[in-house]
Motif scaffolding. Structure first.
Motif, PDB file in Angstrom:
ATOM      1  N   VAL A   1      -7.345 -18.051   7.929  1.00  0.00           N
ATOM      2  CA  VAL A   1      -6.972 -18.927   6.824  1.00  0.00           C
ATOM      3  C   VAL A   1      -6.798 -20.322   7.402  1.00  0.00           C
ATOM      4  CG1 VAL A   1      -5.235 -19.465   5.085  1.00  0.00           C
ATOM      5  CG2 VAL A   1      -5.813 -17.083   5.548  1.00  0.00           C
ATOM      6  N   ALA A   2      -7.613 -21.249   6.932  1.00  0.00           N
ATOM      7  CA  ALA A   2      -7.499 -22.642   7.362  1.00  0.00           C
ATOM      8  C   ALA A   2      -6.719 -23.398   6.299  1.00  0.00           C
ATOM      9  CB  ALA A   2      -8.879 -23.255   7.556  1.00  0.00           C
ATOM     10  N   TYR A   3      -5.654 -24.042   6.743  1.00  0.00           N
ATOM     11  CA  TYR A   3      -4.782 -24.777   5.823  1.00  0.00           C
ATOM     12  C   TYR A   3      -4.759 -26.241   6.220  1.00  0.00           C
ATOM     13  CZ  TYR A   3      -0.508 -26.165   3.351  1.00  0.00           C
ATOM     14  OH  TYR A   3       0.403 -26.793   2.541  1.00  0.00           O
ATOM     15  N   PHE A   4      -4.974 -27.108   5.239  1.00  0.00           N
ATOM     16  CA  PHE A   4      -4.976 -28.541   5.468  1.00  0.00           C
ATOM     17  C   PHE A   4      -3.832 -29.149   4.673  1.00  0.00           C
ATOM     18  CE2 PHE A   4      -9.216 -26.875   5.988  1.00  0.00           C
ATOM     19  CZ  PHE A   4      -9.571 -27.378   7.227  1.00  0.00           C
ATOM     20  N   PRO A   5      -2.663 -29.346   5.315  1.00  0.00           N
ATOM     21  CA  PRO A   5      -1.485 -29.784   4.569  1.00  0.00           C
ATOM     22  C   PRO A   5      -1.638 -31.146   3.923  1.00  0.00           C
ATOM     23  CG  PRO A   5      -1.044 -29.798   6.936  1.00  0.00           C
ATOM     24  CD  PRO A   5      -2.396 -29.167   6.728  1.00  0.00           C
ATOM     25  N   SER A   6      -2.446 -32.018   4.486  1.00  0.00           N
ATOM     26  CA  SER A   6      -2.589 -33.353   3.910  1.00  0.00           C
ATOM     27  C   SER A   6      -3.322 -33.309   2.572  1.00  0.00           C
ATOM     28  CB  SER A   6      -3.326 -34.291   4.873  1.00  0.00           C
ATOM     29  OG  SER A   6      -4.638 -33.798   5.109  1.00  0.00           O
TER      30      SER A   6
ATOM     31  N   LYS B   1       6.579 -28.930   8.032  1.00  0.00           N
ATOM     32  CA  LYS B   1       7.340 -28.158   7.047  1.00  0.00           C
ATOM     33  C   LYS B   1       6.407 -27.396   6.121  1.00  0.00           C
ATOM     34  CE  LYS B   1      10.798 -28.597   3.430  1.00  0.00           C
ATOM     35  NZ  LYS B   1      11.487 -29.468   2.516  1.00  0.00           N
ATOM     36  N   LYS B   2       5.341 -28.047   5.658  1.00  0.00           N
ATOM     37  CA  LYS B   2       4.372 -27.387   4.781  1.00  0.00           C
ATOM     38  C   LYS B   2       3.720 -26.193   5.482  1.00  0.00           C
ATOM     39  CE  LYS B   2       3.097 -31.334   1.886  1.00  0.00           C
ATOM     40  NZ  LYS B   2       2.005 -32.245   1.515  1.00  0.00           N
ATOM     41  N   ILE B   3       3.364 -26.381   6.746  1.00  0.00           N
ATOM     42  CA  ILE B   3       2.734 -25.278   7.501  1.00  0.00           C
ATOM     43  C   ILE B   3       3.716 -24.129   7.661  1.00  0.00           C
ATOM     44  CG2 ILE B   3       1.817 -24.630   9.759  1.00  0.00           C
ATOM     45  CD1 ILE B   3      -0.132 -26.631   9.187  1.00  0.00           C
ATOM     46  N   ASP B   4       4.959 -24.442   8.003  1.00  0.00           N
ATOM     47  CA  ASP B   4       5.971 -23.390   8.168  1.00  0.00           C
ATOM     48  C   ASP B   4       6.189 -22.630   6.863  1.00  0.00           C
ATOM     49  OD1 ASP B   4       6.251 -24.097  10.820  1.00  0.00           O
ATOM     50  OD2 ASP B   4       8.075 -25.277  10.503  1.00  0.00           O
ATOM     51  N   GLU B   5       6.244 -23.337   5.753  1.00  0.00           N
ATOM     52  CA  GLU B   5       6.435 -22.692   4.452  1.00  0.00           C
ATOM     53  C   GLU B   5       5.235 -21.813   4.102  1.00  0.00           C
ATOM     54  OE1 GLU B   5       7.169 -26.031   1.880  1.00  0.00           O
ATOM     55  OE2 GLU B   5       9.286 -26.177   2.483  1.00  0.00           O
ATOM     56  N   PHE B   6       4.033 -22.328   4.355  1.00  0.00           N
ATOM     57  CA  PHE B   6       2.821 -21.555   4.067  1.00  0.00           C
ATOM     58  C   PHE B   6       2.761 -20.313   4.957  1.00  0.00           C
ATOM     59  CE2 PHE B   6      -1.841 -20.847   4.456  1.00  0.00           C
ATOM     60  CZ  PHE B   6      -2.063 -20.459   3.143  1.00  0.00           C
ATOM     61  N   ALA B   7       3.096 -20.455   6.229  1.00  0.00           N
ATOM     62  CA  ALA B   7       3.109 -19.314   7.150  1.00  0.00           C
ATOM     63  C   ALA B   7       4.114 -18.262   6.684  1.00  0.00           C
ATOM     64  CB  ALA B   7       3.438 -19.781   8.567  1.00  0.00           C
TER      65      ALA B   7
ATOM     66  N   LEU C   1      -3.759 -18.127  11.290  1.00  0.00           N
ATOM     67  CA  LEU C   1      -3.511 -19.335  10.511  1.00  0.00           C
ATOM     68  C   LEU C   1      -4.031 -20.537  11.286  1.00  0.00           C
ATOM     69  CD1 LEU C   1      -2.317 -20.860   8.142  1.00  0.00           C
ATOM     70  CD2 LEU C   1      -0.079 -20.728   9.251  1.00  0.00           C
ATOM     71  N   SER C   2      -5.050 -21.169  10.740  1.00  0.00           N
ATOM     72  CA  SER C   2      -5.665 -22.325  11.374  1.00  0.00           C
ATOM     73  C   SER C   2      -5.275 -23.591  10.624  1.00  0.00           C
ATOM     74  CB  SER C   2      -7.188 -22.157  11.356  1.00  0.00           C
ATOM     75  OG  SER C   2      -7.834 -23.291  11.872  1.00  0.00           O
ATOM     76  N   PHE C   3      -5.040 -24.651  11.376  1.00  0.00           N
ATOM     77  CA  PHE C   3      -4.701 -25.938  10.779  1.00  0.00           C
ATOM     78  C   PHE C   3      -4.906 -27.006  11.840  1.00  0.00           C
ATOM     79  CE2 PHE C   3      -0.980 -23.552  12.059  1.00  0.00           C
ATOM     80  CZ  PHE C   3      -0.441 -24.362  13.038  1.00  0.00           C
ATOM     81  N   PRO C   4      -5.033 -28.264  11.433  1.00  0.00           N
ATOM     82  CA  PRO C   4      -5.260 -29.345  12.404  1.00  0.00           C
ATOM     83  C   PRO C   4      -3.989 -29.618  13.223  1.00  0.00           C
ATOM     84  CG  PRO C   4      -5.142 -30.227  10.173  1.00  0.00           C
ATOM     85  CD  PRO C   4      -5.069 -28.743  10.055  1.00  0.00           C
ATOM     86  N   MET C   5      -3.942 -29.113  14.456  1.00  0.00           N
ATOM     87  CA  MET C   5      -2.756 -29.230  15.306  1.00  0.00           C
ATOM     88  C   MET C   5      -2.417 -30.684  15.630  1.00  0.00           C
ATOM     89  SD  MET C   5      -1.442 -26.200  16.041  1.00  0.00           S
ATOM     90  CE  MET C   5      -0.634 -26.244  17.606  1.00  0.00           C
TER      91      MET C   5
END
Length: 169
Positions: free
Chosen positions: A156-161, A104-110, A89-93
């Protein structure tokens, strides 16, 4: 017994954040006199990963490196359900610092991903600015790109914004 005499199905290297390791070692009566530096701890950790990976190659068995802060479900799935796809799971740290909504969005998606996959989540390794140096930053990039992504089937790259998701396999 020698490792060649053991019937091993899987090799796992458990790693931890270097600052947490240093703190624990500095508090331990056995290790405190060693006064290991962050660089020495990173080198030690890299050696452990390499040695375990080499044993896995010799024994022709799978090897995974996971952080000790990943859920026990991750290790359970690796051990008992090896055919489940592994997702990095990739996302902008940097975007997550001081952003509770994005966290919260990242945790829910994970959590959603974890229902169907084995999820390697870089959030399981804390990022801190208290002891940052080039070696720590290089280690983080190496660990994520060369170890975690390399042992995954899918990224999987996730961009919560933007609520957007990109898949790569």
């Amino acid at each position: 017994k020698h490792i060649n005499d053991l019937n091993i199905d899987l090799f796992v290297t458990l790693i931890d954040y270097e600052e947490d390791i240093k703190r624990r070692l500095d508090e331990d009566i056995q290790w405190k006199p060693q006064n290991l530096s962050i660089d020495e701890i990173l080198d030690w950790q890299a050696d452990e990963i390499l040695d375990t990976r080499n044993w896995a190659k010799i024994k022709e068995k799978p090897h995974f490196t996971i952080t000790r802060k990943l859920s026990e479900t991750t290790l359970y799935k690796l051990m008992f359900h090896p055919n489940i796809k592994k997702v990095y799971l990739s996302f902008p740290m940097t975007f997550l610092q001081h952003n509770e909504e994005a966290n919260k969005k990242i945790d829910e998606f994970a959590a959603e991903l974890n229902e169907r996959f084995i999820v390697i989540n870089p959030k399981s390794t804390e990022l801190s600015n208290s002891i940052r140096n080039i070696k720590s930053d290089e280690n983080t990039v190496y660990r994520d790109e060369k170890i975690y992504v390399g042992q995954s089937n899918i990224t999987v790259a996730y961009f919560p914004s933007k609520e957007s998701i990109v898949y790569a396999s």
